[in-house]
Design an enzyme around this catalytic site. Structure first.
Site, PDB file in Angstrom:
ATOM      1  N   ASP A 107       0.828  -1.212   0.000  1.00 30.70           N
ATOM      2  CA  ASP A 107       0.000   0.000   0.000  1.00 30.70           C
ATOM      3  C   ASP A 107       0.857   1.255   0.000  1.00 30.70           C
ATOM      4  OD1 ASP A 107      -2.159  -1.637   0.419  1.00 30.70           O
ATOM      5  OD2 ASP A 107      -2.185  -1.290   2.592  1.00 30.70           O
TER       6      ASP A 107
HETATM    7  N1  URA Z   1      -1.123  -5.692   4.415  1.00 29.37           N
HETATM    8  C1  URA Z   1      -1.578  -4.441   4.336  1.00 29.37           C
HETATM    9  O1  URA Z   1      -2.531  -4.068   5.019  1.00 29.37           O
HETATM   10  N2  URA Z   1      -0.966  -3.606   3.490  1.00 29.37           N
HETATM   11  C2  URA Z   1       0.088  -3.962   2.735  1.00 29.37           C
HETATM   12  O2  URA Z   1       0.613  -3.147   1.973  1.00 29.37           O
HETATM   13  C3  URA Z   1       0.534  -5.279   2.838  1.00 29.37           C
HETATM   14  C4  URA Z   1      -0.079  -6.121   3.692  1.00 29.37           C
END
Ligand code: URA
Length: 246
Positions: A107
């Site tokens: 993310d």
């Molecule tokens: N879990 C999440 O919430 N975000 C990520 O980027 C990877 C795993």
């Protein structure tokens, strides 16, 4: 043995020159020749062992496989280009001459270990949930978590797309009203760790991926990359899917 044919578009992208979309554009623009003849059809079949492909007059060779580990900072997208002009992980690997693609996503607000490669089979093994490659994250939770909440994360919590598989969860420390924990999951669902924290009535204030299987981010500086070692690549080259259980 019959020749192994590839489309012209694939020969160019495999050579590490750019994405499949870019390759199609170059072919359409007449910049690519096969055995001296201009070919403007991206799906044209090529025998890479015999046919001579050139791009702007330069021979196109099949590229070596490249495996990078990048410490993605928060605020960088895991895409090639952003219509809104936000920074992407490609801004951090500008000095790399070859084309690589991220394996899975992190993310925008998540930092940490991101692998980029031009080896599609390796990427598939790492990203495919059937292979259950363990991914480890360090989380700063917005609340102090009880042992019972940590146990729920361990056993699996219900999410809108189904319950999570059992996870390894360790309390690292409590500080003030926050708990810092380490969690290892074997799936890679969208925003999974953040949603898991929400399922136990907390929030991930900070999320950093620190390892995928035995590949660890170590003391790499944020925003920097290094090549994977041959041993690290081999871990996933030999990795077979583990079905059932966790
Ligand atoms: N879990 C999440 O919430 N975000 C990520 O980027 C990877 C795993």
């Amino acid at each position: 043995m019959p020749p192994v044919l590839k489309t012209l578009e694939r020969v160019l992208s495999k050579a590490g020159l750019g994405s499949r979309t870019e390759a199609r554009k170059w072919i359409g623009a007449g910049r690519v020749r096969v055995n001296g003849k201009k070919v403007q059809t991206p799906d044209h079949w090529v025998d890479p062992a015999r046919d001579k492909v050139t791009f702007d007059g330069n021979p196109v060779r099949q590229s070596e496989k490249i495996y990078l580990l990048l410490y993605k900072p928060k605020g960088y997208l895991t895409t090639y280009k952003d219509p809104e002009g936000r920074p992407t992980v490609y801004d951090l690997i500008r000095d790399l001459k070859a084309w690589v693609a991220p394996v899975g996503r992190l993310d925008l607000d998540t930092s940490g270990l991101l692998i980029l490669t031009n080896d599609n089979q390796f990427a598939e093994r790492l990203a495919n949930p059937d292979y259950k490659a363990p991914k480890t994250y360090q989380v700063k939770a917005s609340t102090r978590l009880s042992d019972e909440q940590l146990d729920r994360l361990r056993r699996g919590v219900p999410l809108s797309d189904g319950p999570t598989r059992p996870a390894l969860v360790a309390r690292l420390r409590d500080s003030g009203k926050y708990t810092h924990l380490e969690i290892t999951i074997t799936e890679g669902r969208n925003r999974q760790v953040r949603r898991m924290l929400e399922a136990v009535d907390s929030k991930a204030l900070k999320l950093v991926r620190t390892a995928i299987g035995p590949i660890r981010i170590g003391d790499l500086a944020i925003g920097k990359w290094r090549k994977l070692t041959a041993a690290e690549v081999a871990c996933f080259a030999a990795h077979k899917p583990r079905r059932g259980g966790s």
